[in-house]
Design an enzyme around this catalytic site. Structure first.
Site, PDB file in Angstrom:
ATOM      1  N   GLY A   1       0.640  -1.163  -0.071  1.00 40.31           N
ATOM      2  CA  GLY A   1       0.376  -0.036  -0.103  1.00 40.31           C
ATOM      3  C   GLY A   1       0.879   1.299   0.563  1.00 40.31           C
TER       4      GLY A   1
ATOM      5  N   GLY B   1       2.261   0.990   3.838  1.00 39.11           N
ATOM      6  CA  GLY B   1       2.749   0.098   4.390  1.00 39.11           C
ATOM      7  C   GLY B   1       3.105  -1.507   3.511  1.00 39.11           C
TER       8      GLY B   1
ATOM      9  CE  LYS C   1      -0.620  -0.939   5.797  1.00 38.15           C
ATOM     10  NZ  LYS C   1      -2.837   0.324   5.651  1.00 38.15           N
TER      11      LYS C   1
ATOM     12  CG  ASP D   1      -8.048   5.869  -0.960  1.00 38.60           C
ATOM     13  OD1 ASP D   1      -8.523   6.282  -1.315  1.00 38.60           O
ATOM     14  OD2 ASP D   1      -6.982   5.643  -0.650  1.00 38.60           O
TER      15      ASP D   1
END
Lengths: 248, 315
Positions: free
Chosen positions: B34, B37, B54, B146
């Site tokens: 991402g 991370g 993550k 998002d």
């Protein structure tokens, strides 16, 4: 917990302490034996990438290439040459390539090349030739990119050999062999499960995963230690470490 | 030693593995990368289960990014809802990088869900569940910022999970439990910063007007997700009106939150009038006919039977 603001790859300061002096420091040092050791370390990392560079980029025959690589390490690397190196201008690897190219150009210009003296290193040129025969070299790559790929190959080979020696000293041969079988020796498309390895080494699957986990960690640390020796500054080390392991 | 290009690539990949020594996790394989991370599948040695881990990307490992990651973990951990991915653990690696462990979702993304060809009703029911999860976050003062198909996972039983709360915004009325310490203001995105994904971002987000971003910005993204789920086929007028209201350029003309948007979609599914659409008499009749299809069929069958009986007697 202390935190390194620049990067996590090198870890917090001192996380991966340099076990040996860096090559650049050794070359700059006043002690002759220290310089010799540094040139040895430099040669072990660079001879193969440079040999392939001269064979492919300069289109030179294998005998000629052998002489040129030997000559470069015997004559062109020294305290004087190092004085011209400015870490803010180029990475140490790029500088070595430029120095090598300059050396080759000078040698080519000289119509009657002097017979090269100096110590001849035991370098496995035949092995490098066999590698060239089996690998698909992308000649469209820029010289620095091609050298980089060979340099990474060389750096990893050294790290693996160091890991092998360390594992042997510590009685961890099985762990190393598991790592070697699964991560190094496994060929493209080969299906090798943890269960296969457990059967081969006669240990439970959990032992295989533990061995792999521990050896992968040590491989990463060893590769970074090797990298640290081969870079000229902390900044360069971090940038190289990012490129090596942190590329996205 | 000869190392093939494939082996070199494999060793480089190994080098990127997070060093989990000192934690109860062991890396299994990389799952996704991402903005902030990398998500790894890791094995929890104590509980003997796989989790999603993550880990802050090495090149982004700054104290500010670490604080953001901890903040993200805290926000998600505080949102206990079946539609929001549960966080199990947060910690630091030996190299100082922050990580957090969450449930490993074995499902598909919303993109793959749409490709599997769900009926419109199935797609709308999944959409309502997404809205419910987002509405829960809104009720706790959290705006996702998002939302997009890639950030919604769909499980094998149609359950949905909203993931990647990395750029979530805490509204002023967020409860104290999810306010990170030290004060989170310094980690909040400043005006002028564009946060979100083109195509799903509300106009105020695209303009970088961060202070104007609130629940209604998520409503816009949800509208874009609904449009994505409905595909190319023309939507019936009430659904088109729901889309129009959710994705209105002016925030004040949109649904005030995800729950009112979900309500309208549920009403559409139930054959009831929706708040976003003023229907004509004909549309009302058509909707009434659709909703009472069974009753109308019975009446038609009854009338037909009466007619046949009438013909028989008349003979």
């Amino acid at each position: 917990m202390p935190f390194d603001p620049d990067t996590g790859i090198g870890g917090t300061a001192g996380r991966f302490p340099p076990t040996r002096a860096t090559i650049v420091a050794g070359l700059r040092g006043g002690d002759a034996s220290e310089r010799d050791r540094a040139i040895d370390a430099l040669a072990s990392l660079y001879w193969k990438p440079l040999y392939k560079h001269v064979r492919i980029r300069w289109n030179r025959g294998n005998e000629d290439a052998k002489d040129l690589v030997q000559g470069f390490f015997a004559h062109a690397i020294g305290k004087e040459a190092l004085e011209a190196y400015d870490p803010s201008q180029a990475s140490f690897r790029t500088w070595i390539r430029l120095l090598f190219d300059r050396y080759l150009a000078n040698e080519t210009k000289s119509s009657s090349r002097l017979k090269r003296g100096g110590s001849q290193r035991a370098l496995a040129f035949d092995e490098a030739e066999r590698e060239l025969a089996r690998q698909a070299v992308d000649t469209s790559l820029p010289p620095d990119e091609m050298l980089y790929r060979e340099w990474v190959r060389s750096l990893f080979s050294i790290a693996i050999e160091r890991l092998r020696a360390e594992s042997s000293e510590r009685g961890r041969q099985t762990a190393f062999e598991v790592f070697h079988a699964y991560d190094v020796d496994r060929s493209e498309g080969e299906r090798l499960s943890y269960a296969d390895l457990a059967e081969r080494f006669g240990v439970p699957e959990t032992t295989i995963t533990n061995h792999l986990s521990a050896m992968r960690r040590r491989f990463r640390e060893t590769a970074l230690e090797t990298l640290r020796e081969a870079t000229a500054s902390e900044q360069e080390f971090r940038a190289e470490a990012r490129a090596l392991f942190g590329r996205t | 030693m000869w190392l093939s290009d494939e082996t070199v690539g494999r060793l480089q990949q190994i080098g990127t593995e997070p060093d989990l020594a000192g934690t109860k996790y062991r890396p299994v394989r990389e799952l996704a990368r991402g903005g902030m991370g990398t998500v790894w599948i890791a094995h929890d040695e104590e509980l003997d289960r796989e989790v999603a881990l993550k880990v802050l990307r090495p090149e982004l490992s700054t104290p500010e990014a670490a604080a953001r990651m901890v903040r993200e973990a805290k926000i998600v951990a505080a949102l206990e809802h079946p539609g929001i991915i549960p966080v199990h653990d947060v910690g630091s690696l030996r190299d100082g990088r922050v990580f957090y462990a969450m449930k490993l979702v074995r499902g598909t993304t919303l993109e793959q869900f749409r490709e599997s060809g769900p009926t419109r009703a199935e797609a709308l029911r999944a959409f309502v569940r997404i809205c419910e999860a987002v509405a829960f976050a809104h009720a706790h003062g959290v705006v996702h910022r998002d939302l997009k198909p890639g950030n919604v996972m769909v499980g094998p039983f149609g359950e949905v999970l909203v993931v990647d709360w990395g750029v979530a915004k805490l509204l002023r009325d967020a409860p104290q439990t999810i306010s990170p310490s030290p004060p989170h203001d310094e980690h909040q995105t400043r005006d002028g910063t564009v946060v979100g994904t083109p195509g799903y971002m509300a106009p105020e987000q695209e303009r970088g007007e961060i202070s104007l971003v609130d629940e209604r910005s998520d409503v816009f993204a949800l509208g874009a997700i609904l449009r994505f789920l409905l595909g190319e086929a023309p939507a019936p007028p009430p659904l088109a009106s729901i889309l129009g209201r959710a994705m209105h350029a002016q925030p004040e003309s949109r649904y005030p939150g995800a729950s009112t948007l979900a309500d309208d979609v549920v009403r559409f599914l139930d054959g009831l009038p929706v708040s976003a659409h003023r229907e004509s008499h004909l549309e009302r009749l058509a909707r009434w006919a659709t909703r009472h299809r069974t009753l109308l069929s019975l009446i038609a069958a009854y009338l037909m039977a009466r007619f046949l009986v009438f013909l028989w007697i008349d003979r």
